[in-house]
Write a protein that holds these residues in place. Structure first.
Motif, PDB file in Angstrom:
ATOM      1  N   GLU A 124       0.742  -1.124   0.128  1.00 58.11           N
ATOM      2  CA  GLU A 124      -0.027   0.142  -0.003  1.00 58.11           C
ATOM      3  C   GLU A 124       0.932   1.331  -0.016  1.00 58.11           C
ATOM      4  N   GLU A 125       0.383   2.252  -0.723  1.00 53.12           N
ATOM      5  CA  GLU A 125       1.146   3.326  -0.855  1.00 53.12           C
ATOM      6  C   GLU A 125       0.667   4.207   0.416  1.00 53.12           C
ATOM      7  N   ILE A 126       1.698   4.807   1.044  1.00 50.78           N
ATOM      8  CA  ILE A 126       1.198   5.571   2.285  1.00 50.78           C
ATOM      9  C   ILE A 126       1.808   7.132   2.267  1.00 50.78           C
ATOM     10  N   THR A 127       0.733   8.065   2.478  1.00 48.38           N
ATOM     11  CA  THR A 127       1.285   9.465   2.307  1.00 48.38           C
ATOM     12  C   THR A 127       1.417  10.152   3.802  1.00 48.38           C
ATOM     13  N   ARG A 128       2.690  10.461   3.786  1.00 46.12           N
ATOM     14  CA  ARG A 128       2.787  11.402   5.038  1.00 46.12           C
ATOM     15  C   ARG A 128       2.101  12.430   5.006  1.00 46.12           C
ATOM     16  N   ASP A 129       1.758  12.954   6.534  1.00 49.39           N
ATOM     17  CA  ASP A 129       0.763  14.172   6.381  1.00 49.39           C
ATOM     18  C   ASP A 129       1.316  15.409   5.856  1.00 49.39           C
ATOM     19  N   ALA A 130       0.547  16.342   5.540  1.00 45.63           N
ATOM     20  CA  ALA A 130       0.787  17.590   4.963  1.00 45.63           C
ATOM     21  C   ALA A 130       1.326  18.717   6.010  1.00 45.63           C
ATOM     22  N   ARG A 131       1.441  18.440   7.177  1.00 46.11           N
ATOM     23  CA  ARG A 131       1.843  19.396   7.990  1.00 46.11           C
ATOM     24  C   ARG A 131       3.446  19.160   8.577  1.00 46.11           C
ATOM     25  N   GLU A 132       3.888  17.886   8.951  1.00 52.50           N
ATOM     26  CA  GLU A 132       5.151  17.760   9.307  1.00 52.50           C
ATOM     27  C   GLU A 132       5.596  16.665   8.798  1.00 52.50           C
ATOM     28  N   GLY A 133       4.747  15.897   7.748  1.00 58.25           N
ATOM     29  CA  GLY A 133       5.268  14.730   7.247  1.00 58.25           C
ATOM     30  C   GLY A 133       5.286  13.509   8.437  1.00 58.25           C
ATOM     31  N   CYS A 134       4.355  13.505   9.051  1.00 55.33           N
ATOM     32  CA  CYS A 134       4.226  12.346  10.045  1.00 55.33           C
ATOM     33  C   CYS A 134       3.306  11.303   9.510  1.00 55.33           C
ATOM     34  N   ILE A 135       3.530  10.067   9.953  1.00 57.83           N
ATOM     35  CA  ILE A 135       3.077   8.844   9.812  1.00 57.83           C
ATOM     36  C   ILE A 135       2.078   8.265  10.718  1.00 57.83           C
ATOM     37  N   PRO A 136       1.112   7.647  10.332  1.00 57.93           N
ATOM     38  CA  PRO A 136       0.057   6.974  11.229  1.00 57.93           C
ATOM     39  C   PRO A 136       0.920   6.087  12.324  1.00 57.93           C
ATOM     40  N   ASP A 137       0.273   6.325  13.478  1.00 56.61           N
ATOM     41  CA  ASP A 137       0.868   5.317  14.678  1.00 56.61           C
ATOM     42  C   ASP A 137       0.737   3.802  14.419  1.00 56.61           C
ATOM     43  N   GLU A 138       1.452   3.068  14.550  1.00 57.07           N
ATOM     44  CA  GLU A 138       1.475   1.473  14.301  1.00 57.07           C
ATOM     45  C   GLU A 138       1.596   1.081  15.935  1.00 57.07           C
ATOM     46  N   LEU A 139       0.381   0.949  16.672  1.00 54.92           N
ATOM     47  CA  LEU A 139       0.528   0.581  17.756  1.00 54.92           C
ATOM     48  C   LEU A 139      -0.126  -0.804  17.861  1.00 54.92           C
ATOM     49  N   THR A 140       0.544  -1.924  17.309  1.00 61.09           N
ATOM     50  CA  THR A 140       0.005  -3.394  17.010  1.00 61.09           C
ATOM     51  C   THR A 140       0.882  -4.474  17.696  1.00 61.09           C
ATOM     52  N   ALA A 141       2.282  -4.359  17.379  1.00 66.25           N
ATOM     53  CA  ALA A 141       2.964  -5.450  18.143  1.00 66.25           C
ATOM     54  C   ALA A 141       3.442  -5.037  19.300  1.00 66.25           C
ATOM     55  N   LYS A 142       3.396  -5.754  20.344  1.00 66.88           N
ATOM     56  CA  LYS A 142       4.019  -5.555  21.842  1.00 66.88           C
ATOM     57  C   LYS A 142       5.363  -5.881  22.110  1.00 66.88           C
ATOM     58  N   ILE A 143       6.146  -5.067  21.428  1.00 66.33           N
ATOM     59  CA  ILE A 143       7.587  -5.151  21.325  1.00 66.33           C
ATOM     60  C   ILE A 143       8.126  -4.110  22.477  1.00 66.33           C
ATOM     61  N   SER A 144       8.809  -4.683  23.517  1.00 60.28           N
ATOM     62  CA  SER A 144       9.236  -3.712  24.704  1.00 60.28           C
ATOM     63  C   SER A 144      10.251  -2.901  24.319  1.00 60.28           C
ATOM     64  N   ASN A 145      10.624  -1.852  24.852  1.00 63.84           N
ATOM     65  CA  ASN A 145      11.966  -1.059  24.707  1.00 63.84           C
ATOM     66  C   ASN A 145      12.981  -1.211  25.275  1.00 63.84           C
ATOM     67  N   GLU A 146      13.512  -2.580  25.060  1.00 61.24           N
ATOM     68  CA  GLU A 146      14.477  -3.250  25.430  1.00 61.24           C
ATOM     69  C   GLU A 146      15.989  -2.716  25.062  1.00 61.24           C
ATOM     70  N   PRO A 147      17.054  -2.809  25.501  1.00 61.20           N
ATOM     71  CA  PRO A 147      18.264  -2.256  25.285  1.00 61.20           C
ATOM     72  C   PRO A 147      18.670  -2.711  23.739  1.00 61.20           C
ATOM     73  N   GLY A 148      19.012  -1.817  23.038  1.00 63.50           N
ATOM     74  CA  GLY A 148      19.329  -2.030  21.697  1.00 63.50           C
ATOM     75  C   GLY A 148      18.254  -1.744  20.668  1.00 63.50           C
ATOM     76  N   THR A 149      16.963  -1.600  21.201  1.00 58.22           N
ATOM     77  CA  THR A 149      15.827  -1.418  20.233  1.00 58.22           C
ATOM     78  C   THR A 149      15.799  -0.151  19.587  1.00 58.22           C
ATOM     79  N   LEU A 150      15.226   0.121  18.166  1.00 53.72           N
ATOM     80  CA  LEU A 150      14.994   1.417  17.595  1.00 53.72           C
ATOM     81  C   LEU A 150      13.283   1.392  18.052  1.00 53.72           C
ATOM     82  N   SER A 151      13.228   2.702  18.512  1.00 51.14           N
ATOM     83  CA  SER A 151      11.745   3.017  18.552  1.00 51.14           C
ATOM     84  C   SER A 151      11.444   4.370  18.096  1.00 51.14           C
TER      85      SER A 151
END
Length: 225
Positions: A124-151
């Motif tokens: 699917e083609e996603i368009t970043r928003d018109a204000r600041e180029g933001c993307i939709p929140d993807e609050l789906t996978a429950k992956i914790s903010n552990e050491p070494g993770t990119l968040s």
């Protein structure tokens, strides 16, 4: 041979065959799991302090990981500096205003408004928003903010993430979107797989009171393979 002996032999053969099938099935599942874990893209960060690699969770966080991959492939991140480094917490990166280390507006930028990228999982083609180029929140996978993770970094407002992200150097579980102990909601989309020593080296640099490194740490390039 007695009927009892024959029956016991049949039962033994059935059990043996069943056990073999179970072992084969378990082995196949392990192989499939290993195969799926190696299909995710790997990002190589070439920085002025050394290189490190991170797996990008396209399988679990396709929208967020695809956004990052698009920005990396277009050279958006090349030449930017880590603009916020807090030892014992995290390293923040990805603001286009950070080409000059210590820039006053570093931390306030994002991708070009209305720019597009492709969700690599759904196509699917996603368009970043018109204000600041933001993307939709993807609050789906429950992956914790552990050491070494990119968040994903965000302002705390809904759908406010764009190009900025941080690398956790400790387990910051209070930043998990599914942890209700705080209002923070930062979805994880990758994890360092090689060169965590470089990440920790960056985390220990001397900083100004605003957490910007005194000696700039620049990302020369991010390549995706």
């Amino acid at each position: 041979m007695s009927s009892t002996s024959s029956l016991l032999r049949v039962i033994k053969n059935v059990v043996s065959s069943s056990s073999l099938r179970t072992r084969r099935s378990a082995s196949n599942r392990r192989i499939q799991a290993m195969a799926s874990s190696t299909t995710n893209p790997i990002a190589t960060f070439d920085t002025t302090e050394g290189s490190f690699k991170a797996e990008l969770f396209v399988d679990q966080m396709p929208l967020t990981a695809s956004n990052f991959i698009d920005l990396a492939n277009t050279g958006f991140y090349n030449g930017l500096h880590f603009h916020r480094v807090i030892d014992g917490f995290m390293l923040q990166f990805g603001c286009p205003n950070s080409k000059k280390n210590g820039a006053a507006n570093a931390g306030m930028g994002g991708p070009p408004p209305n720019s597009k990228f492709t969700n690599l999982a759904t196509k699917e083609e996603i368009t970043r928003d018109a204000r600041e180029g933001c993307i939709p929140d993807e609050l789906t996978a429950k992956i914790s903010n552990e050491p070494g993770t990119l968040s994903m970094a965000n302002t705390g407002a809904k759908n406010s993430g764009g190009s900025q992200f941080f690398i956790n150097t400790v387990h910051n579980d209070f930043l998990d979107w599914f942890d209700k102990s705080s209002p923070s909601a930062h979805p994880v989309f990758g994890k360092v797989t090689e060169g965590m020593n470089v990440v920790m080296k960056i985390s220990a640099v001397e900083t100004h009171p605003n957490d910007c490194p005194k000696k700039g740490v620049m990302v020369n390039s991010i390549t995706i393979a």
